[in-house]
Motif scaffolding. Structure first.
Motif, PDB file in Angstrom:
ATOM      1  N   LYS A 269       1.371  -0.700  -0.451  1.00 25.72           N
ATOM      2  CA  LYS A 269      -0.124   0.065   0.024  1.00 25.72           C
ATOM      3  C   LYS A 269       0.659   1.389   0.445  1.00 25.72           C
ATOM      4  O   LYS A 269       1.843   1.461   1.511  1.00 25.72           O
ATOM      5  CB  LYS A 269      -1.012  -0.023   1.093  1.00 25.72           C
ATOM      6  CG  LYS A 269      -2.230   1.427   2.010  1.00 25.72           C
ATOM      7  CD  LYS A 269      -2.895   1.142  -0.311  1.00 25.72           C
ATOM      8  CE  LYS A 269      -3.862   2.904   0.755  1.00 25.72           C
ATOM      9  NZ  LYS A 269      -3.149   3.975   0.140  1.00 25.72           N
ATOM     10  N   GLY A 270       0.687   2.019  -1.166  1.00 26.52           N
ATOM     11  CA  GLY A 270       1.722   3.181  -1.430  1.00 26.52           C
ATOM     12  C   GLY A 270       2.573   3.244  -2.149  1.00 26.52           C
ATOM     13  O   GLY A 270       3.688   2.187  -2.273  1.00 26.52           O
ATOM     14  N   MET A 288      -4.811  -9.165   6.055  1.00 25.28           N
ATOM     15  CA  MET A 288      -4.833  -9.737   4.757  1.00 25.28           C
ATOM     16  C   MET A 288      -5.895  -9.391   4.616  1.00 25.28           C
ATOM     17  O   MET A 288      -7.248  -8.984   3.547  1.00 25.28           O
ATOM     18  CB  MET A 288      -4.915 -11.151   4.253  1.00 25.28           C
ATOM     19  CG  MET A 288      -4.941 -11.783   3.066  1.00 25.28           C
ATOM     20  SD  MET A 288      -4.510 -10.026   1.347  1.00 25.28           S
ATOM     21  CE  MET A 288      -2.744 -10.736   1.916  1.00 25.28           C
ATOM     22  N   ASP A 289      -7.605  -9.429   6.004  1.00 20.13           N
ATOM     23  CA  ASP A 289      -8.725  -9.188   6.123  1.00 20.13           C
ATOM     24  C   ASP A 289      -8.519  -7.643   5.771  1.00 20.13           C
ATOM     25  O   ASP A 289     -10.339  -7.518   5.264  1.00 20.13           O
ATOM     26  CB  ASP A 289      -8.981  -9.619   7.588  1.00 20.13           C
ATOM     27  CG  ASP A 289      -9.597 -11.186   7.355  1.00 20.13           C
ATOM     28  OD1 ASP A 289      -9.443 -11.707   5.988  1.00 20.13           O
ATOM     29  OD2 ASP A 289      -9.489 -11.423   8.576  1.00 20.13           O
ATOM     30  N   GLU A 290      -7.943  -7.048   6.162  1.00 19.88           N
ATOM     31  CA  GLU A 290      -8.254  -5.193   5.771  1.00 19.88           C
ATOM     32  C   GLU A 290      -7.824  -5.353   4.696  1.00 19.88           C
ATOM     33  O   GLU A 290      -8.511  -4.555   4.126  1.00 19.88           O
ATOM     34  CB  GLU A 290      -7.405  -4.710   6.878  1.00 19.88           C
ATOM     35  CG  GLU A 290      -7.742  -3.122   6.973  1.00 19.88           C
ATOM     36  CD  GLU A 290      -6.613  -2.160   7.336  1.00 19.88           C
ATOM     37  OE1 GLU A 290      -6.516  -1.549   7.440  1.00 19.88           O
ATOM     38  OE2 GLU A 290      -5.787  -2.743   8.296  1.00 19.88           O
ATOM     39  N   VAL A 291      -6.967  -6.225   4.247  1.00 18.74           N
ATOM     40  CA  VAL A 291      -6.966  -5.622   2.381  1.00 18.74           C
ATOM     41  C   VAL A 291      -8.017  -6.050   1.565  1.00 18.74           C
ATOM     42  O   VAL A 291      -8.044  -4.938   0.909  1.00 18.74           O
ATOM     43  CB  VAL A 291      -5.690  -6.161   2.660  1.00 18.74           C
ATOM     44  CG1 VAL A 291      -5.578  -6.982   0.653  1.00 18.74           C
ATOM     45  CG2 VAL A 291      -4.600  -6.241   2.332  1.00 18.74           C
ATOM     46  N   LYS A 292      -8.642  -7.058   2.077  1.00 22.36           N
ATOM     47  CA  LYS A 292      -9.434  -7.289   1.367  1.00 22.36           C
ATOM     48  C   LYS A 292     -10.898  -6.548   1.706  1.00 22.36           C
ATOM     49  O   LYS A 292     -11.851  -6.214   0.314  1.00 22.36           O
ATOM     50  CB  LYS A 292     -10.237  -9.388   1.338  1.00 22.36           C
ATOM     51  CG  LYS A 292      -9.073 -10.140   0.658  1.00 22.36           C
ATOM     52  CD  LYS A 292      -9.363 -11.586   1.525  1.00 22.36           C
ATOM     53  CE  LYS A 292      -8.450 -12.311   1.065  1.00 22.36           C
ATOM     54  NZ  LYS A 292      -8.793 -13.876   1.158  1.00 22.36           N
ATOM     55  N   ARG A 293     -11.030  -6.301   2.983  1.00 22.10           N
ATOM     56  CA  ARG A 293     -11.678  -5.645   3.162  1.00 22.10           C
ATOM     57  C   ARG A 293     -12.100  -3.808   2.161  1.00 22.10           C
ATOM     58  O   ARG A 293     -13.112  -3.584   2.011  1.00 22.10           O
ATOM     59  CB  ARG A 293     -12.778  -5.326   4.294  1.00 22.10           C
ATOM     60  CG  ARG A 293     -13.668  -4.259   4.783  1.00 22.10           C
ATOM     61  CD  ARG A 293     -13.251  -4.361   6.318  1.00 22.10           C
ATOM     62  NE  ARG A 293     -12.463  -4.384   6.776  1.00 22.10           N
ATOM     63  CZ  ARG A 293     -12.055  -3.273   7.387  1.00 22.10           C
ATOM     64  NH1 ARG A 293     -12.774  -1.956   7.014  1.00 22.10           N
ATOM     65  NH2 ARG A 293     -10.456  -2.541   7.904  1.00 22.10           N
TER      66      ARG A 293
END
Length: 355
Positions: A269-270, A288-293
């Protein structure tokens, strides 16, 4: 099997009276790439066309291109003269590279994509940016307990023309899990490629100037061939910008058990150009859950795309390798003009545009 040839898209009727129409037709068809009008005249007409079309958002362009604002340049003229070639977005609704790669010839920089859309694409209903991310099923799964056939396309570069021991060690470990083909974008000293005897299925060294994606492109379409890659379950794109700390058995065992169409070792990210954004500073590893969400569903809403897979190690399974759009993009990789914008364009077009 080589990807289908790149064809001109949605050519307008030559009877149309707009003076840019012949330019677009000539530029799309001509093998020489010679414009039908001189550049100054063409740019004047493009500026008038886009000003009348309402497709160019000057406020958006100014917000995301402060370097151009500081020069005092006319923003629309800058976009027509060079901005589109540098993949600078003219509005939040138009992705220059995505439109270019999807509807024009991504290997040639001869048609301003926004001008093409104003004259041809809008009436034809062509999409101007990728659609929202929607996962499709669980992904490609390997048979439980079965062996996985892998090919590895390895991109190298060494300004000194030598194969470092760490690269040879990395290739040797990869060869335990895949058939490896190596191409370095550099001239090598005599005997250096001999270090790969018994490790790789093929090894080449020559300057092509298109960085890692140029090496992967040449390997896939010429030196190895799509027909050969079709016979594998998974194809790895790997480069020498990292080195091996331990064996890869655990990595492949873990990923072989997962259903997916592609995977990589790192998502980022970035970018260097967006490091000033508060959301990109001092972040711990993102779950990874935050990435997908939070990131995948809206990554294309940011300019430039600010979330991508590290291209030093990518694994692509059959749904990706067989995809005509993917092959078309990888086949079309070409060297950019010299300078910092050239390297940035390679990153934006391929590392971010594909990964």
């Amino acid at each position: 099997m080589k990807a289908p040839p790149i064809e001109p898209q949605h050519l307008p009727d030559q009877g149309n009276a707009d003076p840019l129409i012949p330019y677009l037709i000539d530029e799309t068809i001509s093998a020489s790439g010679t414009a039908s009008t001189d550049d100054a005249d063409r740019i004047e007409r493009e500026c008038r066309l886009l000003a009348d079309s309402g497709l160019f958002d000057a406020a958006f362009y100014a917000e995301h291109n402060r370097d151009i604002v500081r020069t005092g340049a006319d923003l629309l003229r800058h976009f027509c003269e060079q901005g589109w070639r540098e993949l600078r977005a003219p509005s939040a609704q138009f992705d220059v590279w995505w439109y270019w790669a999807s509807h024009l010839d991504p290997s040639r920089a001869v048609i301003n994509p926004l001008a093409h859309y104003a004259l041809v694409g809008r009436e034809a209903g062509l999409d101007t940016r990728p659609g929202a991310y929607h996962p499709k099923g669980r992904g490609h799964a390997f048979a439980a307990g079965g062996s996985v056939r892998r090919a590895c396309l390895f991109a190298g570069h060494d300004p000194d023309g030598q194969l470092d021991d760490c690269v040879v060690d990395y290739l040797r470990e990869l060869s335990r899990h895949a058939d490896v083909w190596y191409l370095t974008d550099s001239e090598m000293r005599p005997g250096e490629l001999d270090k790969l005897s018994g490790i790789t299925r093929g090894a080449w060294a020559f300057r092509h100037g298109a960085y890692d994606f140029g090496s992967w492109s040449r390997l896939a379409r010429e030196l190895v061939g799509w027909d050969v890659l079709d016979s594998y379950d998974e194809v790895l794109l790997v480069n020498d910008s990292c080195y091996l700390l331990r064996g890869l058995d655990e990595v492949f065992a873990r990923m072989d058990a997962k259903a997916c169409d592609w995977w990589g070792l790192q998502a980022t990210k970035g970018l260097a150009a967006t490091r000033h954004r508060p959301s990109n500073r001092f972040r711990d590893p993102i779950p990874m859950d935050e990435v997908k969400r939070a990131y995948l569903p809206q990554y294309e809403a940011e300019y430039p795309y600010d979330f991508h897979l590290g291209s030093y190690f990518l694994a692509l399974r059959k749904p990706v390798i067989a995809d005509v759009g993917f092959r078309r993009r990888l086949d079309s990789v070409v060297a950019e003009s010299v300078g910092p914008i050239a390297k940035r364009n390679i990153i934006w077009k391929y590392e971010i545009g594909i990964g």
